[in-house]
Design an enzyme around this catalytic site. Structure first.
Site, PDB file in Angstrom:
ATOM      1  N   GLY A 267     -38.825  16.768 -41.923  1.00  0.00           N
ATOM      2  CA  GLY A 267     -38.959  17.599 -43.112  1.00  0.00           C
ATOM      3  C   GLY A 267     -40.286  18.344 -43.152  1.00  0.00           C
ATOM      4  CD  GLU A 304     -44.869  15.895 -46.075  1.00  0.00           C
ATOM      5  OE1 GLU A 304     -45.792  15.229 -45.559  1.00  0.00           O
ATOM      6  OE2 GLU A 304     -43.662  15.577 -45.976  1.00  0.00           O
ATOM      7  CG  HIS A 307     -48.303  11.681 -47.000  1.00  0.00           C
ATOM      8  ND1 HIS A 307     -48.227  10.309 -46.968  1.00  0.00           N
ATOM      9  CD2 HIS A 307     -47.097  12.135 -46.533  1.00  0.00           C
ATOM     10  CE1 HIS A 307     -47.024   9.949 -46.505  1.00  0.00           C
ATOM     11  NE2 HIS A 307     -46.320  11.034 -46.249  1.00  0.00           N
TER      12      HIS A 307
HETATM   13  N1  ARG Z   1     -45.260  11.853 -42.106  1.00  0.00           N
HETATM   14  C1  ARG Z   1     -44.163  12.764 -42.228  1.00  0.00           C
HETATM   15  C2  ARG Z   1     -43.653  12.573 -43.642  1.00  0.00           C
HETATM   16  O1  ARG Z   1     -44.176  13.012 -44.551  1.00  0.00           O
HETATM   17  C3  ARG Z   1     -43.082  12.522 -41.243  1.00  0.00           C
HETATM   18  C4  ARG Z   1     -43.412  12.916 -39.839  1.00  0.00           C
HETATM   19  C5  ARG Z   1     -42.670  12.140 -38.861  1.00  0.00           C
HETATM   20  N2  ARG Z   1     -42.608  12.808 -37.606  1.00  0.00           N
HETATM   21  C6  ARG Z   1     -42.124  12.235 -36.498  1.00  0.00           C
HETATM   22  N3  ARG Z   1     -42.070  12.965 -35.437  1.00  0.00           N
HETATM   23  N4  ARG Z   1     -41.761  11.024 -36.420  1.00  0.00           N
HETATM   24  O2  ARG Z   1     -42.790  11.878 -43.979  1.00  0.00           O
HETATM   25 ZN    ZN Z   2     -44.299  11.024 -45.729  1.00  0.00          ZN
END
Ligand code: ARG
Ligand code: ZN
Length: 873
Positions: A267, A304, A307
């Site tokens: 996403g 996001e 985060h």
């Molecule tokens: N941290 C991202 C999120 O907000 C997801 C990214 C995961 N990417 C991956 N290639 N596994 O949820």
């Molecule tokens: Zn996340």
């Protein structure tokens, strides 16, 4: 079995890093095929580590050029540089700098991990282990460094040069090249690094934080898409304000940037100060995006952004702790959306997602704890269990200790761990300290997989005015966990009489609506129960469990009418429908209970009070919901038949009322994505679908008129879907007309593909194969693949599960052809088989054969090998 050897990583093997990297200077010379990376790392031994050996850095398919130690070139005897690692044999005492030059080819990077090209832009994705595809590094989340990034590129090709932090310098160079230098003062793990360069349009705005800091806001998109960023920008500003007001968290840099790219595996990504988004979750206009798209954009922009504190300022010690940032941040974005929209409607939608995505995962071979203890490939653990169940666990914590202690615990977490990489234990300790509660039993939510079942039985004693409620917990065996310890469940409940909630006492005291189940079985004695009550259990879905309680139709009708808890009013309608549907699956001649039809009619009559809620109550359980309820020997065609029969019966009995609702819910004036109007549209469109379910000419004419005249994509798509479902010539015409209208807009063409892929018709598989030859389709673009192939495999129960296995072999072929290019995407598609064991024998055998065939292929990626091996285990 496949020749892909999997080497599992285990939580118990965690060791602190042997070295620390205090600063990183990256020098990136962009070129389509020959990008030059020079990384200068300030390294020292970690005083907290006992290890004394050589320095070994991670790499992934890297092309090494040269290295220097404190500025002096390293000889081949000093180090070993392989594609997968870099080893420095003799490590100097104290701090030293290691400079390493690598070369990479962004245009050949089809995995979309590391540095790659999306359309005409360069971009990066580093979580979880993509940074090692850019340069050698200690690519693990507990190594925090201060980054300075210099990007150089052709001005014509890439006027915009972006990286994390604040821009500290830029300038023009010879030969049409230019550069920019970015500095991020906040130490961060490598997975949060990002860089973007390209010829992009920018939309600007600004935000003043609570303490008066001026922040520039920028959203970068393809030229011509600027007008589609308005809603995302608005959602961003609302998110920033909300995090200040609700969690006391302010933004901390001078600039916050979002980039929308069209090639993205997930996403979006929360890179510090530079979020990179799948364009599907940024771009929206009333004519191109549905209400659901708008809601997703709002939620993901918020997610996001949030985060920045839960993930970036405080990060994970290791990847086993992924839910530390994801579960918590999903919880935060859910709360944000609840505050911006309708809380009950948001809760119901979240629970629907949880049940369809997470319960199905938890009930099959891919089940794993919210905090896994072993993995073969971390990319396969960005799951509904880590995200959605992880959020439920945080929500339960809040329910158990109360809002005030929860708030104190969060404050303590931010205070205590800012700038650190921590564990679930560290997180939970903050709430134990804030509340004075022992949360050791609660920790089992992170360790034990599977969906618990709560059984409830109640006995009303009329003469004494008491109600004895006995709750018991059943914890099913899951892969690797045959036996389980009793868990702690917050159960919100009430007793409902004809006129509503009964004011009851528990053990003689005023009852506040919450009990904690901690034993395998426990009884609660309620008094002051003057009339025969119906128990309303698990209000607001206070724990992510399956509730087994024997409520007959009369009891469900009482809840539907009189429960003060909106979630359980909705649940009562669902449970009633499910009862009917299960009977119909067994025997298609079962007559439809008139009381149910009457109840639906009542919901329609009151629809105007809260249209969004009414729409949810009218929507019947999905085919997948019914399949989950049946649990074993599932025949998808029988389920489809039962559901179709109920829908068309409702359509026939309630035709006039449905048409009246459609009329009443129409909206004059311009489109607004706000919850109020979205709710009216959702009721109108659920009614439209039901009204057309029996093939009513009058209703189909309404759908046709809506398709022809809609001023927004929500109504247009709903009409298109209804017409296409009807299987009529008008449906085919509408599909063709839609394509002609939107031919060049990929995100809209995706919707057109999905609608067709989900049609429960015999011809759908052939249609999907045809659509793969459409010029708009590409096996290389994740959004295109998910829109067509993913919609078919995950959301078309009857056609994916065709009794002759064609659906399975079709998906298997696609997975095998995508795997060498984009293993993450291939592995995601393979998850469509997660329920294969609960199918009836014929389909089960065919699915197993398909999985075995995949497993036997040589050269599978680790991603696919991991999923297929666990699916078969
Ligand atoms: N941290 C991202 C999120 O907000 C997801 C990214 C995961 N990417 C991956 N290639 N596994 O949820
Ligand atoms: Zn996340």
């Amino acid at each position: 079995m496949s020749d892909t050897a999997l080497e599992p990583v285990r939580l118990v093997d965690y060791r602190v890093p042997a070295f620390l990297i205090d600063t990183v200077h990256l020098d990136i010379g962009l070129d389509r095929t020959q990008t030059r990376i020079v990384a200068t790392l300030a390294i020292r031994r970690n005083p907290a580590s006992e290890e004394r050996g050589p320095l070994k850095l991670d790499g992934d398919s890297l092309l090494f050029v040269e290295a220097w130690l404190d500025g002096v070139p390293l000889q081949t005897r000093d180090c070993i540089a392989l594609p997968q690692s870099f080893t420095l044999h003799h490590v100097p005492e104290g701090s030293f700098t290691l400079t390493i030059e690598t070369r990479l080819d962004p245009s050949a990077n089809t995995q979309l991990m590391g540095l790659y090209r999306s359309n005409s832009a360069y971009c990066t994705q580093c979580e979880a282990e993509g940074f090692r595809r850019i340069t050698y590094f200690l690519d693990r989340p507990d190594v925090l460094s201060v980054y300075t990034t210099r990007i150089e590129a052709s001005f014509q090709e890439a006027p915009a040069l972006l990286a994390n932090g604040n821009k500290i310098e830029d300038g023009v160079l010879n030969h049409g090249r230019h550069f920019a230098v970015w500095h991020d003062p906040f130490p961060k793990p490598s997975y949060l690094f990002a860089m973007v360069a390209g010829d992009l349009a920018v939309v600007r705005d600004s935000f003043v934080t609570a303490s008066g800091r001026h922040v520039r806001l920028e959203i970068y998109v393809e030229h011509g898409k600027e007008s589609r960023c308005t809603y995302a920008m608005d959602a961003l500003k609302r998110s920033m304000r909300w995090d200040e007001q609700v969690f006391g968290r302010e933004y901390d840099l001078d600039i916050f940037m979002i980039v929308a790219v069209s090639d993205f595996n997930m996403g979006a990504m929360e890179n510090k100060g530079l979020n990179v988004f799948n364009d599907k979750y940024v771009l929206a206009l009333p004519e191109t995006a549905t209400d659901l798209d708008y809601a997703n954009i709002e939620a993901i922009i918020a997610h996001e952004y949030f985060h920045n504190w839960t993930g970036n300022r405080i990060t994970c010690r290791d990847w086993f702790q992924l839910c530390l940032k994801e579960g918590l941040t999903v919880f935060r974005d859910q709360e944000f959306s609840s505050d911006q929209r309708s809380r009950p409607v948001k809760r119901i939608n979240d629970v629907k997602t949880l049940r369809s995505q997470q319960f199905s995962e938890d009930g099959g071979p891919l089940a794993h704890p919210v905090r896994p203890e072993i993995y073969n490939e971390i990319n396969n653990f960005y799951t509904a269990t880590v995200y959605e169940k992880g959020a439920e666990v945080v929500r339960m914590l809040k329910t158990l200790i109360g809002d005030e202690a929860f708030g104190k615990g969060m404050d303590l977490y931010f205070e205590r761990h800012d700038g650190e990489a921590v564990t679930i234990e560290d997180f939970i300790a903050c709430f134990a300290d804030a509340s004075g509660r022992d949360l050791s039993q609660f920790m089992l939510w992170y360790r034990q997989s599977g969906t618990p079942e709560i059984r409830a039985e109640g006995v009303w004693d009329e003469s004494g005015g008491t109600y004895a409620l006995t709750l018991s917990q059943i914890l099913p065996a899951t892969p690797g966990q045959p036996q389980k310890q009793p868990m702690l469940f917050p159960i919100r409940l009430g007793l409902v009489g004809v006129k509503g909630d009964l004011p009851i006492r528990l053990d003689g005291e005023h009852f506040d609506g919450l009990v904690a189940l901690t034993e395998p079985q426990q009884s609660f004695l309620f008094s002051d129960v003057g009339e025969k009550p119906v128990p309303s259990l698990l209000r607001g879905f206070s724990a992510p469990v399956k509730l087994a309680v024997d409520l007959d139709e009369e009891a469900l009708l009482t809840l539907l009418r009189a429960d003060s808890d909106p979630f359980n009013r909705w649940q009562a309608a669902q449970s009633y429908a499910l009862k009917l549907l299960l009977r119909l699956v067994k025997d298609s001649a079962t007559p439809i209970d008139p009381r149910f039809v009457e109840a639906i009619s009542g919901i329609l009559a009151r629809g105007g009070d809260d249209p969004a809620f009414a729409a949810l109550s009218l929507a019947l359980p999905s085919e997948a919901d019914i399949a989950r309820e049946i649990g074993s020997d599932v025949d998808p065609q029988a389920i489809y038949g039962a559901r179709t029969k109920l829908r068309s019966t409702l359509g026939s009995h309630l035709g006039a009322e449905l048409l009246r609702t459609i009329e009443m819910m129409s909206i004059d004036g311009p489109y607004s994505p706000q919850a109020r109007d979205a709710g009216r549209r959702s009721l109108r469109n659920v009614a439209l679908e039901l009204a057309c379910a029996n093939g009513s000419k009058a209703a189909l004419a309404v759908a046709q008129a809506q398709f022809d005249n809609a001023n927004n994509m929500t109504d247009e798509m709903a009409a298109l879907n209804t017409l296409a479902l009807s299987g009529t010539a008008a449906g085919e015409q509408a599909l063709q007309g839609f394509r002609e209208r939107y031919g060049s807009d990929p995100l809209v063409v995706d919707k057109w593909m999905s609608v067709q892929a989900m049609l429960p018709h015999e011809t759908t598989l052939a249609r999907v194969k045809d659509l793969m030859r459409d010029s708009a389709f590409s096996l290389h673009n994740p959004n295109r693949v998910r829109a067509l192939i993913g919609a078919f495999s995950a959301n078309n129960q009857t056609q994916f599960n065709r009794p002759n296995g064609e659906g399975y072999s079709f998906i298997a072929d696609i997975i095998l052809s995508i795997d060498p290019k984009n293993p993450q995407l291939a592995a995601r598609l393979l998850v469509a088989f997660k329920m294969w064991r609960s199918l009836e024998a014929g389909r089960r055998a065919l699915a197993a054969a398909t999985l075995r065939d995949i497993a036997a292929r040589p050269g599978l990626s680790r991603d696919v090998a991991d999923i297929v091996q666990r699916s078969l285990a």
